[in-house]
Write an enzyme that holds these catalytic residues in place. Structure first.
Site, PDB file in Angstrom:
ATOM      1  N   HIS A  98     -19.975   5.379 -27.720  1.00  0.00           N
ATOM      2  CA  HIS A  98     -20.403   5.044 -29.081  1.00  0.00           C
ATOM      3  C   HIS A  98     -19.429   4.030 -29.677  1.00  0.00           C
ATOM      4  CE1 HIS A  98     -17.203   7.950 -29.764  1.00  0.00           C
ATOM      5  NE2 HIS A  98     -17.107   7.513 -31.010  1.00  0.00           N
ATOM      6  N   ASP A 100     -17.772   3.471 -33.665  1.00  0.00           N
ATOM      7  CA  ASP A 100     -17.736   4.181 -34.951  1.00  0.00           C
ATOM      8  C   ASP A 100     -18.461   3.409 -36.050  1.00  0.00           C
ATOM      9  OD1 ASP A 100     -16.026   5.949 -33.615  1.00  0.00           O
ATOM     10  OD2 ASP A 100     -14.243   4.845 -34.245  1.00  0.00           O
ATOM     11  N   HIS A 256     -16.294   3.250 -27.193  1.00  0.00           N
ATOM     12  CA  HIS A 256     -15.330   4.190 -26.622  1.00  0.00           C
ATOM     13  C   HIS A 256     -15.992   5.538 -26.373  1.00  0.00           C
ATOM     14  CE1 HIS A 256     -14.992   4.518 -30.993  1.00  0.00           C
ATOM     15  NE2 HIS A 256     -14.635   5.780 -30.822  1.00  0.00           N
ATOM     16  N   ARG A 271      -6.801   9.785 -36.674  1.00  0.00           N
ATOM     17  CA  ARG A 271      -7.573   8.533 -36.682  1.00  0.00           C
ATOM     18  C   ARG A 271      -7.643   7.939 -38.081  1.00  0.00           C
ATOM     19  NH1 ARG A 271     -13.840   8.115 -34.984  1.00  0.00           N
ATOM     20  NH2 ARG A 271     -14.195   7.575 -37.145  1.00  0.00           N
TER      21      ARG A 271
HETATM   22  C1  SIN Z   1     -13.314   8.986 -31.392  1.00  0.00           C
HETATM   23  O1  SIN Z   1     -14.450   8.871 -30.961  1.00  0.00           O
HETATM   24  O2  SIN Z   1     -12.934   8.406 -32.393  1.00  0.00           O
HETATM   25  C2  SIN Z   1     -12.344   9.869 -30.653  1.00  0.00           C
HETATM   26  C3  SIN Z   1     -11.702   9.216 -29.499  1.00  0.00           C
HETATM   27  C4  SIN Z   1     -10.753  10.139 -28.804  1.00  0.00           C
HETATM   28  O3  SIN Z   1     -10.518  11.243 -29.267  1.00  0.00           O
HETATM   29  O4  SIN Z   1     -10.217   9.748 -27.769  1.00  0.00           O
END
Ligand code: SIN
Length: 281
Positions: A98, A100, A256, A271
Site C-alpha cells: 500500500h 499511505d 511499502h 510513525r
Molecule cells: C506502515 O504501513 O506504515 C507500517 C510499516 C511498518 O511497520 O514497517
C-alpha cells in the site's frame, strides 16, 4: 559541517550515511537529504538515537505533520502515530502492499518510521519503487493508463466493516465511523511527481478500489496487470530493521509492506506522516 554520503540501493531508495539526525542537519546537509528524497523516494538512516522531539523536528523540516485520524497516538506526542503489534496479536498494521493516505484528496507527502522495539527476528519492511514501475510498463499499458483516474478509499481498511476493526488489532485503530464517512477520491493512475517532475505509477493494492468510469471486472484486470509490473523484484527492496534505524518514504513514489512474521513478539514503531498536495498527471 555534516559529512554526508548518499548510497543509492540497487532496486529503490538510498542509504544516507554520516548524518546524526538528533544533532540537526545544517542547511547544506539538509538540502542534500531533501534532494536525495526527491530523487530516490526512499531514504534509510542507520544507528540513530532520535528522541521523539528530534523525530518531530526532522519531520517538520519537510512540511506540516498530519496527525493520524485512525491510529493510536503516542501519549505525549500526538504527532507520532504508534505502529505496534503485541505478542498476543496476529494482525499487524500495513501487512499488504500500500501507500499511505492515497484515500485523501491531498495524499501525504511521506512517512518517517523510527524503530523503537523490534522482534528478535523478522518484521522487515518491503518497499517498491513507482518511478521504475511506470518506466517498466509496456508501451501498450502506458497508452491504456494515459488520462485514467483511479478510485481510492479507506472504508475497507479503517471503517467499521474492515477486517482489522473486527479482528485482534482493533485497539490500534480508532475513529472507524469517521472512516465510514470519508468519501472516495480519484487521482491520476500516473502522476507527475510534485518534487521530481518524473512520472510515477499511483495506484496501490491497499487503497485503490477501481478505475473511474470502468466496470469492476476490467478495472480489476487492469490493476492486476499494473501490480504485477510494480512488484517485479527489480523494483523491490527489503529493509531489515535494527535498533536506531529510520526509514523515510515518499508515498507518491513508493509502496511499502510490513512483513507479519514475528508472532509472539512485540514490535513498536513510531510513525510521523507529512502532509502533501493534490496530484496531477
Ligand atoms: C506502515 O504501513 O506504515 C507500517 C510499516 C511498518 O511497520 O514497517
Amino acid at each position: 559541517m555534516t559529512a554526508l554520503s548518499i548510497q543509492p540501493l540497487p532496486a529503490v531508495g538510498a542509504e544516507v550515511r554520516g548524518a546524526q539526525l538528533a544533532q540537526g542537519l545544517d542547511e547544506a546537509a539538509f538540502g542534500r537529504v531533501r534532494d536525495a528524497f526527491a530523487e530516490h523516494g526512499l531514504l534509510f538512516f542507520r544507528d540513530q538515537t532520535l528522541a521523539e522531539t528530534d523525530h518531530i523536528a526532522f519531520a517538520e523540516r519537510f512540511g506540516k505533520i498530519n496527525v493520524n485520524r485512525f491510529f493510536a497516538a503516542h501519549p505525549d506526542h500526538p504527532q507520532i502515530a504508534l505502529v505496534a503489534k503485541e505478542p498476543e496479536q496476529k494482525q499487524n498494521i500495513g501487512g499488504g502492499w500500500h501507500t499511505d493516505h492515497s484515500y485523501d484528496e491531498e495524499p501525504a507527502l511521506g512517512s518517517m518510521l523510527v524503530a523503537r522495539e523490534l522482534p528478535p527476528e523478522g518484521g522487515d519492511t518491503w518497499f517498491a519503487g513507482m518511478y521504475a514501475a511506470y518506466d517498466a510498463l509496456s508501451d501498450e499499458l502506458k497508452e491504456t493508463v494515459e488520462g485514467l483516474r483511479a478510485v481510492h478509499s479507506a472504508h475497507h481498511i479503517f471503517g467499521t466493516r474492515a477486517d482489522v476493526y473486527r479482528g485482534d488489532a482493533r485497539d490500534r485503530i480508532g475513529n472507524a465511523s469517521a472512516a465510514d464517512d470519508l468519501h472516495d477520491v480519484t487521482h491520476p493512475v500516473v502522476i507527475r511527481h510534485p518534487l521530481s517532475g518524473r512520472r510515477a505509477l499511483y495506484v496501490n493494492p491497499g487503497f485503490t478500489i477501481g478505475i473511474a468510469g470502468w466496470e469492476p471486472e476490467p478495472a480489476k484486470e487492469l490493476l492486476g496487470k499494473l501490480y504485477r509490473v510494480a512488484t517485479d523484484a527489480r523494483h523491490v527492496t527489503r529493509f531489515r530493521w535494527e535498533p536506531g534505524s529510520v526509514a523515510f518514504w515518499d508515498n507518491r513514489a513508493t509502496w511499502h509492506w510490513a512483513q507479519n512474521d514475528y508472532h509472539g513478539h512485540r514490535r513498536v514503531m513510531h510513525r510521523i506522516t507529512i502532509e502533501g498536495c493534490a496530484l496531477g498527471a
